[in-house]
Design a protein around this motif. Structure first.
Motif, PDB file in Angstrom:
ATOM      1  N   ASP A 348      45.542  49.352  32.162  1.00  0.00           N
ATOM      2  CA  ASP A 348      46.275  48.361  32.738  1.00  0.00           C
ATOM      3  C   ASP A 348      47.162  47.651  32.007  1.00  0.00           C
ATOM      4  N   LYS A 350      46.761  45.998  28.859  1.00  0.00           N
ATOM      5  CA  LYS A 350      46.208  45.428  27.773  1.00  0.00           C
ATOM      6  C   LYS A 350      46.272  45.946  26.550  1.00  0.00           C
ATOM      7  N   ARG A 370      41.247  41.926  22.486  1.00  0.00           N
ATOM      8  CA  ARG A 370      41.966  42.409  23.624  1.00  0.00           C
ATOM      9  C   ARG A 370      42.903  41.270  24.341  1.00  0.00           C
ATOM     10  N   TYR A 371      44.116  41.316  24.302  1.00  0.00           N
ATOM     11  CA  TYR A 371      45.043  40.665  24.921  1.00  0.00           C
ATOM     12  C   TYR A 371      45.420  41.162  26.283  1.00  0.00           C
ATOM     13  N   ASN A 372      45.727  40.114  26.920  1.00  0.00           N
ATOM     14  CA  ASN A 372      46.590  40.318  28.349  1.00  0.00           C
ATOM     15  C   ASN A 372      47.991  40.706  27.995  1.00  0.00           C
ATOM     16  N   THR A 373      48.644  41.186  29.002  1.00  0.00           N
ATOM     17  CA  THR A 373      49.931  41.601  28.636  1.00  0.00           C
ATOM     18  C   THR A 373      50.898  40.289  28.215  1.00  0.00           C
ATOM     19  N   SER A 376      48.041  36.546  25.815  1.00  0.00           N
ATOM     20  CA  SER A 376      46.989  35.842  25.838  1.00  0.00           C
ATOM     21  C   SER A 376      45.640  36.383  25.372  1.00  0.00           C
ATOM     22  N   ASP A 378      42.122  37.906  26.178  1.00  0.00           N
ATOM     23  CA  ASP A 378      41.426  38.211  27.467  1.00  0.00           C
ATOM     24  C   ASP A 378      40.116  37.830  27.053  1.00  0.00           C
ATOM     25  N   THR A 379      39.542  36.848  27.922  1.00  0.00           N
ATOM     26  CA  THR A 379      38.370  36.239  27.758  1.00  0.00           C
ATOM     27  C   THR A 379      37.174  36.750  28.414  1.00  0.00           C
ATOM     28  N   SER A 380      37.503  37.832  29.074  1.00  0.00           N
ATOM     29  CA  SER A 380      36.416  38.669  29.644  1.00  0.00           C
ATOM     30  C   SER A 380      35.961  39.566  28.503  1.00  0.00           C
ATOM     31  N   GLY A 385      37.737  36.890  23.818  1.00  0.00           N
ATOM     32  CA  GLY A 385      38.709  38.003  23.583  1.00  0.00           C
ATOM     33  C   GLY A 385      38.468  38.689  22.337  1.00  0.00           C
TER      34      GLY A 385
END
Length: 430
Positions: A348, A350, A370-373, A376, A378-380, A385
């Motif tokens: 995806d 990330k 783990r970072y969002n694109t 930021s 990824d707090t999930s 993160g």
């Protein structure tokens, strides 16, 4: 931790393991209880005096580690070991899971290992350490661990750049089978050093005129620690510039296929990025499908080190849509020793970066973010993160990270001391 943990950058490859139904409470970033014992596996080198500096995955899920055997003896050798997906030594490799290769009567060791598309294994490092003129060392192995005699006649070679120490930190294999090795030439004027070899191990004289290229950023030593090959054949390199001076920086350079600097990239083919007034160094690099470049490493190496990532546009400018003006830092342990040594992309988009966290009371841990694109957190993943995993009370760091075909995340690296074990952990992705 510096130098032997410096040259780690392993791109994600597909791993194949069995999947099982998990309890409803399982969350992204949790250790996978179906793997090993509570999501963790450790395996010890048979040599009580060996260590490893790098890991890479084969497409069948087997793990290859590389480093040194007989580290405190009179004739240390370059060493590789291969592990099955369950963490046990693969006895089809070298007869007992391990192979050693001797180049000189001095110290020989591997710093990085790559898997070719045909399954052959390429290891790079240094030959003749502790001697008067250490050199780049390369060895290529068949899938069974035997030296590939189609590579420079005996499966191994050395390359000299300077009258001082030359050390290969990383290697990349081009789609045409040519091999690019990168590292440091630490002679009178320490510089980056690259060499390109034909598939048979001969130096490719179309690269730099004799197969070799050096690049200088400052009058201080430079570290070339990561390589990537673009689809158009251009070569990207990343690392640190100015080792030993107060403000070492992330540095990148891009080369045309003939080894000349690509003047369309940055300024004169080079890019320098500072995160702090203290040393910053890049250890890993990946290319996105859109041509953007993601680099990960450590910021403030001397004071409160943290994970550091930067994303660049194809022309070398920082991508302002990523983090804060193209840069992101992530702290695990205030006052501790945190840093990213490797990373990979999920399907995806990330980014999963992995390395070490801690260091207080000499207790480091595996660390994953783990970072969002957009950069930021990824707090999930892990609730905020970030995830850490402890195996022992000693040194631990993830030198390799990969995504399985089912999306699960696998990280590997050293655990403990004297000698370290190979530690592997598997995490849930969702």
């Amino acid at each position: 931790m510096r130098r032997f943990a410096d040259a780690v950058a392993v791109a994600g490859t597909v791993l194949v393991f069995l999947s099982f139904a998990l309890p409803a409470y399982a969350a992204a970033g949790d250790l996978d209880p179906t793997f090993g014992v509570g999501g963790k596996v450790t395996t010890e080198f048979s040599s009580r005096d060996g260590f490893f500096n790098t890991v890479a995955w084969q497409t069948d899920g087997k793990l290859v580690s590389a480093g040194e055997s007989g580290a405190s003896g009179s004739n240390p050798k370059l060493a590789l070991a291969r592990y099955d997906a369950d963490g046990s030594l693969d006895t089809t490799f070298g007869g007992d899971g391990e192979v050693t290769t001797d180049f000189t009567s001095k110290e020989d060791f591997a710093t990085f290992v790559a898997i070719q598309a045909d399954g052959k294994i390429v290891a790079v490092g240094e030959s003749g350490g502790g001697g008067p003129n250490p050199k780049f060392a390369l060895a290529r192995y068949n899938a069974d661990g035997s030296l590939d005699t189609s590579f420079d006649a005996d499966g191994k070679l050395t390359t000299d750049f300077s009258q001082g120490e030359d050390l290969a930190w990383t290697v990349a294999v081009q789609p045409d089978g040519k091999i690019v090795a990168g590292g440091d030439a630490l002679g009178h004027n320490p510089t980056w050093a690259l060499a390109r070899y034909n598939a048979d191990g001969s130096l490719d004289t179309s690269f730099g005129g004799d197969g070799r290229v050096t690049t200088d950023f400052t009058s201080y030593p430079e570290d070339l620690l990561a390589l990537a090959i673009q689809p158009d054949g251009k070569i990207l390199a990343a690392g640190g510039s100015g080792y030993g001076k107060p403000n070492e920086n992330f540095v990148l350079a891009r080369y045309d296929t003939d080894g000349s600097l690509d003047m369309s990239f940055g300024v004169g083919g080079k890019v320098t990025t500072s995160f702090t007034r203290n040393p910053d160094v890049a250890f890993a690099m990946l290319l996105q499908a859109d041509g953007q470049i993601v680099v990960a490493g450590q910021a403030s190496l001397a004071v409160r080190p943290t994970f550091a990532l930067a994303r660049y546009n194809p022309d070398g400018s920082l991508d302002s849509s990523f983090g804060q003006d193209g840069k992101v830092t992530t702290d695990f342990t205030p006052g501790g020793d945190d840093g990213a040594y490797t990373m990979t992309f999920q399907a995806d988009g990330k980014i999963v970066a992995a390395g070490q966290a801690g260091g207080k009371n000499y207790n480091w841990k595996f660390a994953l973010v783990r970072y969002n694109t957009d950069g930021s957190l990824d707090t999930s993943f892990g609730g905020d993160g970030k995830v850490t995993t402890d195996f022992t009370d000693g040194y631990e760091a993830a030198y390799g990270v990969a995504i399985q075909d089912d999306g699960k995340i696998v990280a590997a690296g050293p655990s403990g001391c004297c000698p370290p074990e190979v530690a592997v952990a598997r995490y849930l992705a969702a």
